[in-house]
Design a protein around this motif. Structure first.
Motif, PDB file in Angstrom:
ATOM      1  N   LEU A 102       7.341 -19.253 -10.735  1.00 38.10           N
ATOM      2  CA  LEU A 102       6.270 -19.181  -9.719  1.00 38.10           C
ATOM      3  C   LEU A 102       5.004 -20.062 -10.097  1.00 38.10           C
ATOM      4  O   LEU A 102       4.041 -19.710 -10.894  1.00 38.10           O
ATOM      5  CB  LEU A 102       5.949 -17.821  -9.419  1.00 38.10           C
ATOM      6  CG  LEU A 102       6.946 -17.166  -8.475  1.00 38.10           C
ATOM      7  CD1 LEU A 102       6.388 -15.641  -8.476  1.00 38.10           C
ATOM      8  CD2 LEU A 102       7.556 -17.745  -7.326  1.00 38.10           C
ATOM      9  N   PRO A 103       4.606 -20.947  -9.256  1.00 43.19           N
ATOM     10  CA  PRO A 103       3.413 -22.044  -9.642  1.00 43.19           C
ATOM     11  C   PRO A 103       2.065 -21.277  -9.206  1.00 43.19           C
ATOM     12  O   PRO A 103       2.220 -20.264  -8.313  1.00 43.19           O
ATOM     13  CB  PRO A 103       3.496 -23.071  -8.601  1.00 43.19           C
ATOM     14  CG  PRO A 103       4.592 -22.772  -7.713  1.00 43.19           C
ATOM     15  CD  PRO A 103       5.238 -21.616  -8.076  1.00 43.19           C
ATOM     16  N   ASP A 104       0.863 -21.467  -9.764  1.00 42.87           N
ATOM     17  CA  ASP A 104      -0.206 -20.958  -9.318  1.00 42.87           C
ATOM     18  C   ASP A 104      -0.592 -21.575  -8.096  1.00 42.87           C
ATOM     19  O   ASP A 104      -0.532 -22.942  -7.813  1.00 42.87           O
ATOM     20  CB  ASP A 104      -1.430 -21.290 -10.404  1.00 42.87           C
ATOM     21  CG  ASP A 104      -0.920 -20.444 -11.871  1.00 42.87           C
ATOM     22  OD1 ASP A 104      -0.275 -19.275 -11.624  1.00 42.87           O
ATOM     23  OD2 ASP A 104      -1.503 -21.037 -12.695  1.00 42.87           O
ATOM     24  N   ASN A 154      -2.194 -13.060  -6.527  1.00 43.98           N
ATOM     25  CA  ASN A 154      -2.954 -12.101  -7.533  1.00 43.98           C
ATOM     26  C   ASN A 154      -2.035 -10.890  -8.233  1.00 43.98           C
ATOM     27  O   ASN A 154      -2.232  -9.808  -8.253  1.00 43.98           O
ATOM     28  CB  ASN A 154      -4.145 -11.472  -6.832  1.00 43.98           C
ATOM     29  CG  ASN A 154      -4.738 -12.268  -6.349  1.00 43.98           C
ATOM     30  OD1 ASN A 154      -5.386 -13.201  -6.830  1.00 43.98           O
ATOM     31  ND2 ASN A 154      -5.357 -11.973  -4.979  1.00 43.98           N
ATOM     32  N   GLY A 155      -0.787 -11.612  -8.683  1.00 44.47           N
ATOM     33  CA  GLY A 155       0.221 -10.623  -9.526  1.00 44.47           C
ATOM     34  C   GLY A 155       1.183  -9.762  -8.482  1.00 44.47           C
ATOM     35  O   GLY A 155       1.982  -9.250  -8.932  1.00 44.47           O
ATOM     36  N   LYS A 156       0.832 -10.110  -7.146  1.00 45.23           N
ATOM     37  CA  LYS A 156       2.082  -9.370  -6.206  1.00 45.23           C
ATOM     38  C   LYS A 156       2.926 -10.545  -5.875  1.00 45.23           C
ATOM     39  O   LYS A 156       2.305 -11.504  -5.174  1.00 45.23           O
ATOM     40  CB  LYS A 156       1.175  -8.683  -5.133  1.00 45.23           C
ATOM     41  CG  LYS A 156       2.249  -8.111  -4.386  1.00 45.23           C
ATOM     42  CD  LYS A 156       1.478  -7.304  -3.485  1.00 45.23           C
ATOM     43  CE  LYS A 156       2.617  -6.405  -2.476  1.00 45.23           C
ATOM     44  NZ  LYS A 156       2.101  -5.356  -1.716  1.00 45.23           N
ATOM     45  N   VAL A 157       4.060 -10.234  -5.823  1.00 45.51           N
ATOM     46  CA  VAL A 157       5.170 -11.334  -5.472  1.00 45.51           C
ATOM     47  C   VAL A 157       5.502 -11.080  -3.934  1.00 45.51           C
ATOM     48  O   VAL A 157       5.812  -9.941  -3.544  1.00 45.51           O
ATOM     49  CB  VAL A 157       6.460 -11.279  -6.294  1.00 45.51           C
ATOM     50  CG1 VAL A 157       7.223 -12.626  -5.917  1.00 45.51           C
ATOM     51  CG2 VAL A 157       6.044 -11.683  -7.669  1.00 45.51           C
ATOM     52  N   LEU A 158       5.266 -12.048  -3.002  1.00 48.66           N
ATOM     53  CA  LEU A 158       5.271 -11.918  -1.588  1.00 48.66           C
ATOM     54  C   LEU A 158       6.344 -13.374  -1.266  1.00 48.66           C
ATOM     55  O   LEU A 158       6.373 -14.275  -1.920  1.00 48.66           O
ATOM     56  CB  LEU A 158       4.236 -12.129  -1.020  1.00 48.66           C
ATOM     57  CG  LEU A 158       3.060 -10.958  -1.356  1.00 48.66           C
ATOM     58  CD1 LEU A 158       1.745 -11.340  -0.759  1.00 48.66           C
ATOM     59  CD2 LEU A 158       3.691  -9.659  -0.950  1.00 48.66           C
TER      60      LEU A 158
END
Length: 119
Positions: free
Chosen positions: A12-14, A33-37
C-alpha cells in the motif's frame, strides 16, 4: 462473506490508493493512518480512477480530475462536484495480508446535494 487476498500492507503506497480488481469490480485500497479501507475505484462524478488519478489528504480521498473530495471512512462526499457517495468494501487484515470482500460493497453514507459540505 468471501474475502480475496489483494495485497500485503507493504504494497500500500503512502498518500494514495492501490487498485485491485476481481472480475468487473475495481476497488481502491487505502492505508489511512494505519487503518486499511477500501472504496470503489471510480469517482462517482466523472468515472476517474481514484487509485491511479487521486490521492489522500489525511483521511480524505481527493479526485485529481475535478478536485472532488470523499471521506475515506464512510465514502461520503466532502466537496463537490461529486454528489453521490462512494461504495465501500469490507476489508480484513491478517498479519501482513490484506483481504477485500468484492461481492459485499455497500453505501454507508446516503446523501444529497444539499448535504455536500465545503472542505
Amino acid at each position: 462473506m468471501k474475502y480475496t487476498k489483494v495485497c500485503t500492507l507493504s504494497d500500500l503506497p503512502d498518500d494514495e490508493g492501490l487498485k485491485v480488481v476481481e472480475g468487473d469490480t475495481a476497488v481502491a485500497v487505502f492505508n489511512v493512518n494505519g487503518k486499511v479501507l477500501a472504496t470503489q475505484d471510480r469517482c462517482s462524478h466523472a468515472k476517474w480512477s481514484l487509485s491511479e488519478g487521486g490521492y489522500l489528504d489525511g483521511d480524505v480521498i481527493v479526485c485529481s480530475l475535478h478536485m472532488g473530495k470523499f471521506c475515506a471512512h464512510t465514502g461520503a462526499v466532502k466537496m463537490a462536484p461529486p454528489w453521490k457517495p462512494l461504495k465501500k468494501y469490507p476489508v480484513k487484515v491478517e498479519g501482513e495480508d490484506v483481504f477485500v470482500a468484492f461481492e459485499d460493497g455497500y453505501f454507508e453514507a446516503e446523501q444529497s446535494k444539499s448535504k455536500v459540505m465545503d472542505g
